[in-house]
Write a protein that holds these residues in place. Structure first.
Motif, mmCIF file in Angstrom:
data_model
loop_
_atom_site.group_PDB
_atom_site.id
_atom_site.type_symbol
_atom_site.label_atom_id
_atom_site.label_comp_id
_atom_site.label_asym_id
_atom_site.label_seq_id
_atom_site.Cartn_x
_atom_site.Cartn_y
_atom_site.Cartn_z
ATOM 1 N N VAL A 163 52.760 -6.944 -9.244
ATOM 2 C CA VAL A 163 52.998 -6.949 -10.693
ATOM 3 C C VAL A 163 52.138 -5.910 -11.401
ATOM 4 C CG1 VAL A 163 52.699 -8.336 -12.784
ATOM 5 C CG2 VAL A 163 53.799 -9.334 -10.772
ATOM 6 N N VAL A 164 50.891 -5.765 -10.965
ATOM 7 C CA VAL A 164 49.952 -4.873 -11.659
ATOM 8 C C VAL A 164 49.803 -3.525 -11.003
ATOM 9 C CG1 VAL A 164 48.673 -6.834 -12.595
ATOM 10 C CG2 VAL A 164 47.932 -5.821 -10.439
ATOM 11 N N GLY A 165 50.439 -3.314 -9.848
ATOM 12 C CA GLY A 165 50.378 -1.999 -9.193
ATOM 13 C C GLY A 165 49.057 -1.725 -8.528
ATOM 14 N N VAL A 166 48.411 -2.751 -7.988
ATOM 15 C CA VAL A 166 47.129 -2.599 -7.296
ATOM 16 C C VAL A 166 47.253 -3.245 -5.921
ATOM 17 C CG1 VAL A 166 44.688 -3.250 -7.283
ATOM 18 C CG2 VAL A 166 45.780 -2.558 -9.423
ATOM 19 N N GLU A 167 46.671 -2.602 -4.913
ATOM 20 C CA GLU A 167 46.688 -3.149 -3.567
ATOM 21 C C GLU A 167 45.279 -3.198 -3.016
ATOM 22 O OE1 GLU A 167 48.742 -2.434 0.847
ATOM 23 O OE2 GLU A 167 48.987 -0.945 -0.749
ATOM 24 N N ILE A 168 44.910 -4.355 -2.472
ATOM 25 C CA ILE A 168 43.634 -4.493 -1.800
ATOM 26 C C ILE A 168 43.795 -3.941 -0.393
ATOM 27 C CG2 ILE A 168 41.819 -6.085 -1.057
ATOM 28 C CD1 ILE A 168 42.848 -8.059 -3.158
ATOM 29 N N LYS A 169 43.026 -2.928 -0.062
ATOM 30 C CA LYS A 169 43.129 -2.329 1.256
ATOM 31 C C LYS A 169 42.484 -3.202 2.303
ATOM 32 C CE LYS A 169 45.029 1.429 -0.439
ATOM 33 N NZ LYS A 169 46.457 1.730 -0.181
ATOM 34 N N GLY B 72 40.826 -15.922 5.035
ATOM 35 C CA GLY B 72 42.208 -16.288 5.297
ATOM 36 C C GLY B 72 43.179 -15.169 4.967
ATOM 37 N N ASP B 73 44.335 -15.551 4.447
ATOM 38 C CA ASP B 73 45.361 -14.565 4.092
ATOM 39 C C ASP B 73 45.448 -14.336 2.592
ATOM 40 O OD1 ASP B 73 46.395 -16.987 3.334
ATOM 41 O OD2 ASP B 73 48.386 -16.663 4.201
ATOM 42 N N TRP B 74 44.356 -14.632 1.865
ATOM 43 C CA TRP B 74 44.409 -14.550 0.407
ATOM 44 C C TRP B 74 44.614 -13.121 -0.079
ATOM 45 C CZ3 TRP B 74 45.510 -18.463 -2.510
ATOM 46 C CH2 TRP B 74 45.223 -19.749 -2.057
ATOM 47 N N ALA B 75 44.063 -12.135 0.601
ATOM 48 C CA ALA B 75 44.273 -10.746 0.181
ATOM 49 C C ALA B 75 45.748 -10.368 0.294
ATOM 50 C CB ALA B 75 43.419 -9.800 1.016
ATOM 51 N N THR B 76 46.362 -10.742 1.396
ATOM 52 C CA THR B 76 47.790 -10.449 1.583
ATOM 53 C C THR B 76 48.628 -11.161 0.538
ATOM 54 O OG1 THR B 76 47.476 -10.157 3.963
ATOM 55 C CG2 THR B 76 49.716 -10.613 3.197
ATOM 56 N N ARG B 77 48.309 -12.416 0.284
ATOM 57 C CA ARG B 77 49.067 -13.176 -0.716
ATOM 58 C C ARG B 77 48.883 -12.580 -2.109
ATOM 59 N NH1 ARG B 77 48.030 -19.492 0.093
ATOM 60 N NH2 ARG B 77 49.632 -19.521 -1.537
ATOM 61 N N TRP B 78 47.670 -12.146 -2.419
ATOM 62 C CA TRP B 78 47.413 -11.519 -3.717
ATOM 63 C C TRP B 78 48.194 -10.201 -3.829
ATOM 64 C CZ3 TRP B 78 45.599 -7.208 -6.191
ATOM 65 C CH2 TRP B 78 45.154 -7.362 -7.501
ATOM 66 N N ASN B 79 48.150 -9.392 -2.790
ATOM 67 C CA ASN B 79 48.896 -8.134 -2.796
ATOM 68 C C ASN B 79 50.385 -8.357 -3.011
ATOM 69 O OD1 ASN B 79 46.692 -6.441 -2.399
ATOM 70 N ND2 ASN B 79 46.909 -6.401 -0.173
ATOM 71 N N ASP B 80 50.924 -9.405 -2.391
ATOM 72 C CA ASP B 80 52.362 -9.664 -2.445
ATOM 73 C C ASP B 80 52.804 -10.305 -3.758
ATOM 74 O OD1 ASP B 80 52.634 -8.622 0.081
ATOM 75 O OD2 ASP B 80 52.644 -10.565 1.095
ATOM 76 N N SER B 81 51.864 -10.729 -4.574
ATOM 77 C CA SER B 81 52.207 -11.401 -5.835
ATOM 78 C C SER B 81 51.604 -10.649 -7.021
ATOM 79 C CB SER B 81 51.739 -12.856 -5.802
ATOM 80 O OG SER B 81 50.347 -12.935 -5.488
ATOM 81 N N VAL B 82 50.346 -10.912 -7.293
ATOM 82 C CA VAL B 82 49.679 -10.258 -8.423
ATOM 83 C C VAL B 82 49.650 -8.747 -8.241
ATOM 84 C CG1 VAL B 82 47.559 -10.113 -9.771
ATOM 85 C CG2 VAL B 82 48.252 -12.308 -8.764
ATOM 86 N N GLY B 83 49.285 -8.295 -7.048
ATOM 87 C CA GLY B 83 49.178 -6.856 -6.799
ATOM 88 C C GLY B 83 50.461 -6.115 -7.105
ATOM 89 N N ALA C 240 35.876 -22.888 -5.031
ATOM 90 C CA ALA C 240 37.131 -22.271 -4.600
ATOM 91 C C ALA C 240 37.066 -20.767 -4.839
ATOM 92 C CB ALA C 240 38.303 -22.890 -5.356
ATOM 93 N N PRO C 241 36.395 -20.008 -3.969
ATOM 94 C CA PRO C 241 36.259 -18.563 -4.191
ATOM 95 C C PRO C 241 37.603 -17.838 -4.267
ATOM 96 C CG PRO C 241 35.516 -19.179 -1.982
ATOM 97 C CD PRO C 241 35.681 -20.446 -2.747
ATOM 98 N N GLU C 242 38.629 -18.387 -3.633
ATOM 99 C CA GLU C 242 39.940 -17.755 -3.703
ATOM 100 C C GLU C 242 40.497 -17.742 -5.125
ATOM 101 O OE1 GLU C 242 40.637 -22.025 -2.120
ATOM 102 O OE2 GLU C 242 39.072 -20.483 -2.116
ATOM 103 N N LEU C 243 39.967 -18.635 -5.992
ATOM 104 C CA LEU C 243 40.431 -18.725 -7.367
ATOM 105 C C LEU C 243 40.029 -17.505 -8.200
ATOM 106 C CD1 LEU C 243 41.935 -20.588 -9.328
ATOM 107 C CD2 LEU C 243 39.763 -21.748 -9.792
ATOM 108 N N GLU C 244 39.051 -16.742 -7.730
ATOM 109 C CA GLU C 244 38.638 -15.532 -8.449
ATOM 110 C C GLU C 244 39.787 -14.539 -8.615
ATOM 111 O OE1 GLU C 244 34.903 -13.710 -7.076
ATOM 112 O OE2 GLU C 244 34.573 -15.564 -5.958
ATOM 113 N N GLY C 245 40.770 -14.595 -7.730
ATOM 114 C CA GLY C 245 41.889 -13.674 -7.816
ATOM 115 C C GLY C 245 42.774 -13.884 -9.022
#
Length: 341
Positions: free
Chosen positions: A335-341, A322-333, A93-98
């Motif tokens: 909270v921590v003030g980081v955005e995956i471009k 998939g949309d994992w980058a967008t989902r990470w940006n909208d949640s974890v990102g 599950a590579p998406e789990l790395e996030g």
């Protein structure tokens, strides 16, 4: 007569005690503080005292399980509950790395906020990939760098062979100029002693408990390996077969009797563990050791953080797809003030 028998049967059913819930549980590394101080007491005493649960507890290293097999076997129902480092499952599950991003959270409060933000995604991954329901996510201490080589800064890792604690950490180390080497936790002391690796990343407390100070000389306390979250999950079929009352009881008890306690202890863990490893301060865990503490400069941290955001996270987003980058940006990102471009 039939009516009398029916009444007797119903009365007997109501009077019969409920069957205890039997759980076969596989814990994380048996030698480390997370298991000894929190997992074993919770499953061995706290949960059985709170409800009608019979727990049979072992650990994955006592069962000699392959680290990548722990969650797939859980999904197959080989045992009911399992807990280990989420990074052990990223090949499936590579998406789990996030969940465990290096250098993002510098305190336990920040790390828990990051984990809480990621939890809906993690729960979905475990449901879909491992037929499991997530019960808890607890931390190991921040993952720092042990070296059996003389280093004075982060830049000195360039050209060295370094054991990473997870895939994203390995990618970060390679971007920093080190050579990532795949060595299991239990094999690290021998690898450091024989020169198979020059350095290795793990939690400061884990390294202290496992005796890494015997085979390494320098400690670089920059959290290059994140917090190595340990996910506790229950087989989904087992979970769905439990009563609503037992589901609620287990959910409540594992939060207050395990997860909250582990996070509370993590707040001061790095300071205490560094004291134990280097002798810089009092060691609450036993005898202080004498590793050389390497200062982390602002320049070191800024360089590593820049590489993380410009190279490592975008590479993960591409690998996860998939949309994992967008989902990470909208949640974890957020909270921590980081955005995956």
């Amino acid at each position: 007569m039939k009516q009398t028998l029916a009444i007797l049967a119903a009365t007997t059913a109501l009077a019969a005690p409920a069957f205890a819930e039997d759980l076969s549980v596989v814990g994380s590394w048996s030698s480390l503080p997370l298991h000894k101080s929190y997992e074993a007491p919770f499953w061995g005493a706290t949960l059985p005292a709170a409800g009608d649960f019979n727990v049979e507890l072992t650990t994955h290293n006592q069962m000699s399980l392959g680290l990548g097999d722990i969650y797939p076997l859980l999904g197959q129902g080989v045992y009911d509950v399992a807990m280990t480092v989420a990074d052990y499952a990223v090949s499936d599950a590579p998406e789990l790395e996030g969940l465990d991003v290096p250098l993002i959270a510098l305190s336990a409060d920040e790390a828990r906020a990051m984990v809480d933000a990621a939890r809906p995604m993690v729960s979905e991954i475990y449901r879909d990939r491992f037929n499991s329901h997530v019960l808890a996510i607890a931390p190991y201490p921040p993952q720092v760098v042990f070296c059996n080589a003389e280093i004075s800064s982060l830049a000195d890792l360039t050209g060295l062979k370094v054991r990473a604690s997870g895939r994203m950490t390995a990618k970060l180390l390679e971007a920093l100029g080190a050579e990532g080497v795949n060595v299991s936790f239990s094999e690290v002391p021998g690898a450091l002693q024989k020169g198979v690796v020059d350095c290795a990343v793990t939690g400061a407390g884990s390294g202290y408990s496992a005796g890494w100070w015997e085979v390494s000389s320098h400690l670089l306390p920059i959290p290059l390996g994140g917090w190595d979250p340990v996910v506790t999950a229950i087989n989904l079929d087992k979970w769905n077969g439990m009563s609503a009352e037992n589901q609620a009881l287990l959910t409540d008890q594992i939060k207050t009797g395990f997860e909250d306690l582990a996070w509370a202890s993590a707040q001061d863990a790095l300071v205490n563990d560094i004291a134990c490893l280097t002798g810089n301060g009092e060691c609450p865990s036993g005898d202080a050791r004498s590793m050389t503490l390497v200062d982390v400069s602002d320049e070191d941290f800024a360089r590593a953080r820049d590489i993380l955001t410009s190279e490592v996270l975008p590479e993960w987003a591409e690998r996860a797809g998939g949309d994992w980058a967008t989902r990470w940006n909208d949640s974890v990102g957020k909270v921590v003030g980081v955005e995956i471009k």
